[in-house]
Design a protein around this motif. Structure first.
Motif, PDB file in Angstrom:
ATOM      1  N   ARG A 406     -34.144 -12.456   0.762  1.00 16.65           N
ATOM      2  CA  ARG A 406     -32.954 -11.806   1.298  1.00 16.65           C
ATOM      3  C   ARG A 406     -31.971 -11.474   0.172  1.00 16.65           C
ATOM      4  N   LEU A 407     -31.864 -12.400  -0.757  1.00 11.35           N
ATOM      5  CA  LEU A 407     -30.976 -12.173  -1.892  1.00 11.35           C
ATOM      6  C   LEU A 407     -31.440 -10.962  -2.693  1.00 11.35           C
ATOM      7  N   TYR A 408     -32.767 -10.842  -2.856  1.00 11.82           N
ATOM      8  CA  TYR A 408     -33.297  -9.682  -3.582  1.00 11.82           C
ATOM      9  C   TYR A 408     -32.956  -8.392  -2.831  1.00 11.82           C
ATOM     10  N   PHE A 409     -33.032  -8.472  -1.486  1.00  9.76           N
ATOM     11  CA  PHE A 409     -32.744  -7.290  -0.679  1.00  9.76           C
ATOM     12  C   PHE A 409     -31.307  -6.834  -0.896  1.00  9.76           C
ATOM     13  N   TYR A 410     -30.377  -7.818  -0.897  1.00  6.91           N
ATOM     14  CA  TYR A 410     -28.983  -7.471  -1.118  1.00  6.91           C
ATOM     15  C   TYR A 410     -28.769  -6.934  -2.537  1.00  6.91           C
ATOM     16  N   GLY A 411     -29.509  -7.511  -3.480  1.00  6.28           N
ATOM     17  CA  GLY A 411     -29.418  -6.995  -4.844  1.00  6.28           C
ATOM     18  C   GLY A 411     -29.872  -5.552  -4.921  1.00  6.28           C
ATOM     19  N   ALA A 412     -30.947  -5.236  -4.176  1.00  4.17           N
ATOM     20  CA  ALA A 412     -31.439  -3.856  -4.147  1.00  4.17           C
ATOM     21  C   ALA A 412     -30.396  -2.928  -3.529  1.00  4.17           C
ATOM     22  N   LEU A 413     -29.712  -3.424  -2.488  1.00  2.99           N
ATOM     23  CA  LEU A 413     -28.675  -2.603  -1.865  1.00  2.99           C
ATOM     24  C   LEU A 413     -27.552  -2.291  -2.859  1.00  2.99           C
ATOM     25  N   LEU A 414     -27.214  -3.304  -3.673  1.00  4.22           N
ATOM     26  CA  LEU A 414     -26.164  -3.083  -4.666  1.00  4.22           C
ATOM     27  C   LEU A 414     -26.571  -2.019  -5.673  1.00  4.22           C
ATOM     28  N   ILE A 415     -27.834  -2.075  -6.063  1.00  2.00           N
ATOM     29  CA  ILE A 415     -28.324  -1.074  -7.021  1.00  2.00           C
ATOM     30  C   ILE A 415     -28.306   0.310  -6.390  1.00  2.00           C
ATOM     31  N   ILE A 416     -28.741   0.400  -5.122  1.00  2.00           N
ATOM     32  CA  ILE A 416     -28.720   1.690  -4.415  1.00  2.00           C
ATOM     33  C   ILE A 416     -27.291   2.210  -4.307  1.00  2.00           C
ATOM     34  N   LEU A 417     -26.357   1.277  -4.037  1.00  2.00           N
ATOM     35  CA  LEU A 417     -24.956   1.661  -3.942  1.00  2.00           C
ATOM     36  C   LEU A 417     -24.459   2.227  -5.273  1.00  2.00           C
ATOM     37  N   ALA A 418     -24.857   1.570  -6.367  1.00  2.00           N
ATOM     38  CA  ALA A 418     -24.449   2.059  -7.689  1.00  2.00           C
ATOM     39  C   ALA A 418     -24.994   3.459  -7.936  1.00  2.00           C
ATOM     40  N   PHE A 419     -26.270   3.671  -7.558  1.00  2.00           N
ATOM     41  CA  PHE A 419     -26.860   5.003  -7.689  1.00  2.00           C
ATOM     42  C   PHE A 419     -26.088   6.010  -6.846  1.00  2.00           C
ATOM     43  N   SER A 420     -25.715   5.616  -5.640  1.00  2.00           N
ATOM     44  CA  SER A 420     -24.999   6.529  -4.738  1.00  2.00           C
ATOM     45  C   SER A 420     -23.661   6.953  -5.337  1.00  2.00           C
ATOM     46  N   ILE A 421     -22.970   5.976  -5.967  1.00  2.00           N
ATOM     47  CA  ILE A 421     -21.680   6.293  -6.589  1.00  2.00           C
ATOM     48  C   ILE A 421     -21.863   7.302  -7.718  1.00  2.00           C
ATOM     49  N   ILE A 422     -22.900   7.082  -8.504  1.00  2.00           N
ATOM     50  CA  ILE A 422     -23.159   8.006  -9.613  1.00  2.00           C
ATOM     51  C   ILE A 422     -23.469   9.404  -9.090  1.00  2.00           C
ATOM     52  N   ASN A 477     -31.186   1.083 -15.051  1.00  2.00           N
ATOM     53  CA  ASN A 477     -32.633   1.105 -15.319  1.00  2.00           C
ATOM     54  C   ASN A 477     -33.172  -0.311 -15.497  1.00  2.00           C
ATOM     55  N   SER A 478     -32.352  -1.190 -16.092  1.00  2.00           N
ATOM     56  CA  SER A 478     -32.774  -2.593 -16.235  1.00  2.00           C
ATOM     57  C   SER A 478     -32.961  -3.228 -14.872  1.00  2.00           C
ATOM     58  N   PHE A 479     -32.003  -2.941 -13.915  1.00  2.00           N
ATOM     59  CA  PHE A 479     -32.153  -3.472 -12.561  1.00  2.00           C
ATOM     60  C   PHE A 479     -33.465  -2.982 -11.945  1.00  2.00           C
ATOM     61  N   LYS A 480     -33.731  -1.688 -12.116  1.00  2.00           N
ATOM     62  CA  LYS A 480     -34.947  -1.113 -11.537  1.00  2.00           C
ATOM     63  C   LYS A 480     -36.203  -1.768 -12.129  1.00  2.00           C
ATOM     64  N   SER A 481     -36.182  -1.977 -13.469  1.00  2.00           N
ATOM     65  CA  SER A 481     -37.333  -2.603 -14.113  1.00  2.00           C
ATOM     66  C   SER A 481     -37.562  -4.006 -13.587  1.00  2.00           C
ATOM     67  N   MET A 482     -36.464  -4.745 -13.360  1.00  2.00           N
ATOM     68  CA  MET A 482     -36.590  -6.113 -12.848  1.00  2.00           C
ATOM     69  C   MET A 482     -37.212  -6.125 -11.461  1.00  2.00           C
ATOM     70  N   ASP A 484     -39.132  -3.762 -10.240  1.00  2.00           N
ATOM     71  CA  ASP A 484     -40.523  -3.342 -10.388  1.00  2.00           C
ATOM     72  C   ASP A 484     -41.386  -4.522 -10.814  1.00  2.00           C
ATOM     73  N   MET A 485     -40.866  -5.328 -11.769  1.00  2.00           N
ATOM     74  CA  MET A 485     -41.610  -6.503 -12.228  1.00  2.00           C
ATOM     75  C   MET A 485     -41.772  -7.512 -11.102  1.00  2.00           C
ATOM     76  N   LEU A 486     -40.718  -7.656 -10.285  1.00  2.00           N
ATOM     77  CA  LEU A 486     -40.793  -8.588  -9.160  1.00  2.00           C
ATOM     78  C   LEU A 486     -41.839  -8.131  -8.153  1.00  2.00           C
ATOM     79  N   SER A 487     -41.844  -6.821  -7.882  1.00  2.00           N
ATOM     80  CA  SER A 487     -42.809  -6.281  -6.914  1.00  2.00           C
ATOM     81  C   SER A 487     -44.238  -6.428  -7.435  1.00  2.00           C
ATOM     82  N   ALA A 488     -44.399  -6.262  -8.763  1.00  2.00           N
ATOM     83  CA  ALA A 488     -45.738  -6.348  -9.353  1.00  2.00           C
ATOM     84  C   ALA A 488     -46.114  -7.786  -9.682  1.00  2.00           C
ATOM     85  N   LYS A 489     -45.255  -8.742  -9.284  1.00  2.00           N
ATOM     86  CA  LYS A 489     -45.485 -10.172  -9.515  1.00  2.00           C
ATOM     87  C   LYS A 489     -45.578 -10.500 -11.002  1.00  2.00           C
ATOM     88  N   GLN A 490     -44.882  -9.693 -11.843  1.00  2.00           N
ATOM     89  CA  GLN A 490     -44.801 -10.006 -13.255  1.00  2.00           C
ATOM     90  C   GLN A 490     -43.603 -10.902 -13.546  1.00  2.00           C
TER      91      GLN A 490
END
Length: 689
Positions: A406-422, A477-482, A484-490
């Motif tokens: 759930r925490l990861y989900f909220y983190g993803a929302l924050l990243i999406i929000l940052a993208f939306s602002i940009i 981009n660092s958030f996105k990479s993290m 991606d690594m989490l999704s790929a179980k890296q």
């Protein structure tokens, strides 16, 4: 005092399948294990075609592996003979084992490159027949050679893959050995907490499989780690336990190390006679062991003990012996300490010329050691190992995983929000640009004025894109990479959670940057209106200090507001708040830890002169000419490598000027900085109204 020699490597033992067939019952009561193996080698020589017998080849390997350190010339002969006989009958396992003991020979004689080559050949042969135990042994031996060479990153990589193979095949003996050996790499980096962690894991496995040899060895390395951590109480307990077991098992090569550790503890406690006695016990054992590299720390310790006892001739004798071996084997470890001892010796005996010579050699060796630092690459690989550690724990923490997701989900929302602002900023700027172009085509009479306005808008857009590209795109981009690594179980969940505080700081930084970008962009496009009102300056300072308190606390910087509540200005509250926030943020960025920032105000006729003063690193004369320049985007890194947008002070200047004030700065390098800005006083009649 003496620095403990780095932890020692455990040489894995593989039991040979043919050896158990021999009838040794009559020999055990009469001869030692070493003589038993030698007797059986002679016994097999009586057989026809014994050189084609794999059991005979295995006996050669066992003898060389277990006792070759006592005679390196014999070890070389046994290695070459094992390889030669194995090749004649296409015995791949024998070839692999032969290259392992050949690599041990080269390692003990200081030819690290040839040792690496031999261990690689052993690994290649073992992989051809998929012999898991020899693969693990080859990797462990190869990692040992890389460690001796100082290539810690490659050593760690071999240990990691070996640990993975041992886990997959439930080889607890091998896993325990690898846990012990990997700590040698961490000890080279002075990461003794990690050493103790892995050695403790090894101890648990040793008790489970009841392996007394590994237990004794692990206790010895634990003692070494505790000494390096200055925990002499635990070090003494562990080394005493180890000595009892090692003497019982007659592991002479490890006993030398344990005796040295015991001596080192006494040396650290300035009990030099006791230290010398234990070093001498180690020296006595070394007479029957041809492991030259391990004599260096012993001679180093003996020379230090004699030096403190003021027996200078013996000090020099043992120091030179250690130095001779180090030069011969091209080993840097402890040569710097020996040279330092010789330097101190020559000083103490009033021999300044020799003292200077040793001092120069000491500094040269120290510089060479520093240049071989592989810490950065080690930490990168270390993170992979920590991932494996955490992965084991997740199996028992399924319920926590759900909450963490759930925490990861909220983190993803924050990243999406940052993208939306940009995206909003980009679209908004494009829209404004389009409107300006349409107005220019319709209002031809205002072409000259609008042309200038359009040029300013284009510059604003360029700067916005530049800041976004460099200061927002990177962290996002660092958030996105993290993710991606989490999704790929890296990356493990715990690792990701460990980055959450850093993510929060990055998001705070992005929010702060976006606020400046929006405010500055609006001032450039004439989209902001100054609305002055009666404003209490000290209230604005307190509000912004509360917002930046976390950043100040992180660097232990005190914030002192000396502005009276009577300081009332006629200004735009929001704009002056942005000015105070930017000046305070800059002061925090360029003030070292445990510094201070103070706020004050002076009367200047119809104006209040407000200042923000810090005890930071100051601003150079060349930088002072650039910080308020609207034509140049100027930024530097703070004391903790904090990065700014370069727009903060430009924004401050424009907003102060919109409020009929001015801003200026006084600073000098390493003496702190004081920013001043003026704002009109609140008129008395306006206060009454």
């Amino acid at each position: 005092m003496l620095k403990v020699s780095h932890l020692r490597i455990v040489i894995p033992t593989i039991f040979l399948w043919g050896f158990s067939l021999l009838n040794l019952s009559s020999l055990k009561a009469q001869v030692s294990k070493k003589d038993s193996i030698y007797t059986n080698i002679q016994h097999y020589k009586l057989k026809t075609n014994y050189q084609k017998d794999t059991v005979y080849i295995n006996l050669l390997y066992t003898y060389g592996k277990s006792y070759g350190f006592q005679n390196l010339d014999s070890l070389l002969i046994l290695a070459e003979k094992t390889i030669d006989l194995s090749k004649r009958i296409d015995y791949t396992k024998g070839i692999a084992r032969g290259h392992i003991i050949l690599g041990n020979y080269y390692s003990d004689t200081g030819d690290t490159n040839k040792a690496i080559e031999s261990f690689k050949k052993a690994l290649n042969s073992a992989e051809q027949i998929n012999d898991v135990q020899i693969i693990i042994m080859s990797k462990s031996s190869l990692a040992t050679a890389y460690t001796n060479k100082g290539d810690y990153a490659k050593a760690l990589k071999e240990y990691l893959t070996g640990i993975e193979i041992a886990k997959e095949n439930n080889l607890e003996d091998s896993l325990s050995i690898l846990y012990v050996n990997i700590t040698v790499v961490y000890s080279m980096q002075n990461d003794y907490e990690q050493c103790i962690y892995f050695l403790t894991k090894a101890m648990k496995l040793n008790k489970k499989i009841d392996n007394k040899r590994l237990t004794a060895i692990t206790l010895t390395n634990l003692a070494s780690s505790y000494i390096d951590s200055d925990d002499f109480e635990n070090a003494t307990k562990k080394v005493d336990e180890a000595i009892v077991l090692l003497e019982k098992l007659q592991l002479q090569d490890w006993l030398t190390f344990a005796y040295e550790l015991k001596a080192t503890i006494y040396l650290e406690q300035e009990k030099f006679e006791e230290a010398l006695n234990w070093f001498k016990k180690s020296e006595k054992l070394h007479e029957s062991i041809k492991q030259e590299r391990y004599k260096i720390p012993m001679f180093n310790g003996i020379s230090k003990a004699y030096f403190n006892l003021k027996e200078y001739e013996k000090t020099e004798y043992y120091a030179l012996k250690g130095l001779e071996i180090g030069d011969k084997l091209d080993i840097l470890d402890q040569r710097d300490e020996i040279l330092e001892t010789l330097y101190e010796l020559k000083k103490a005996t009033n021999n300044p010329i020799d003292a200077l010579g040793y001092l120069e050699k000491f500094k040269a060796i120290s510089d060479t050691i520093n240049k071989k630092n592989n810490e950065k690459e080690l930490r990168f690989l270390k993170s992979n190992l920590e991932f494996d550690q955490e992965k084991e724990r997740y199996i028992l923490e399924n319920e926590k995983v759900v909450a963490k997701q759930r925490l990861y989900f909220y983190g993803a929302l924050l990243i999406i929000l940052a993208f939306s602002i940009i995206i909003y900023i980009l679209r908004r700027n494009n829209k404004i640009q389009s409107i300006l172009y349409r107005k220019l085509t319709v209002k031809t009479k205002q072409l000259q004025k609008k042309e200038k306005h359009l040029l300013n808008s284009n510059n604003t857009k360029t700067k916005l894109f530049s800041v976004i590209a460099h200061d927002l795109k990177g962290p996002i981009n660092s958030f996105k990479s993290m993710f991606d690594m989490l999704s790929a179980k890296q990356m493990s969940s715990n690792e990701f959670i460990g980055f959450v505080p850093t993510m929060g700081e990055s998001i705070d930084s992005i929010a702060f940057t976006l606020n400046n970008l929006l405010s500055w962009g609006q001032t450039q496009m004439n989209g902001i209106v100054t609305k002055p009102e009666n404003t209490c300056i000290t209230t604005l300072v307190n509000q912004n200090n509360a917002l930046l308190s976390k950043m100040a606390a992180k660097k232990s910087i005190s914030l002192e507001n000396n502005i009276s509540e009577k300081v009332l200005a006629w200004c735009d509250k929001n704009q002056i708040s942005i000015v105070i926030r930017n000046l305070t943020s800059n002061a925090l960025k360029f003030t070292p830890e445990n510094g201070s920032i103070s706020f004050g105000a002076n009367e200047k006729g119809k104006y209040w002169e407000v200042y923000v003063k810090d005890t930071g690193i100051g601003i150079s004369d060349s930088a002072l000419d650039k910080i308020f320049n609207t034509e140049e985007n100027f930024t530097t890194y703070g004391t903790n490598n904090e990065k700014g947008t370069g727009l903060g002070l430009v924004l401050c200047k424009e907003m102060i000027e919109k409020n009929n004030g001015e801003i200026y700065v006084k600073s000098s390098s390493d003496k702190g900085t004081c920013f001043y800005f003026t704002v009109p006083k609140a008129a008395v009649k306006k206060l009454k109204s």
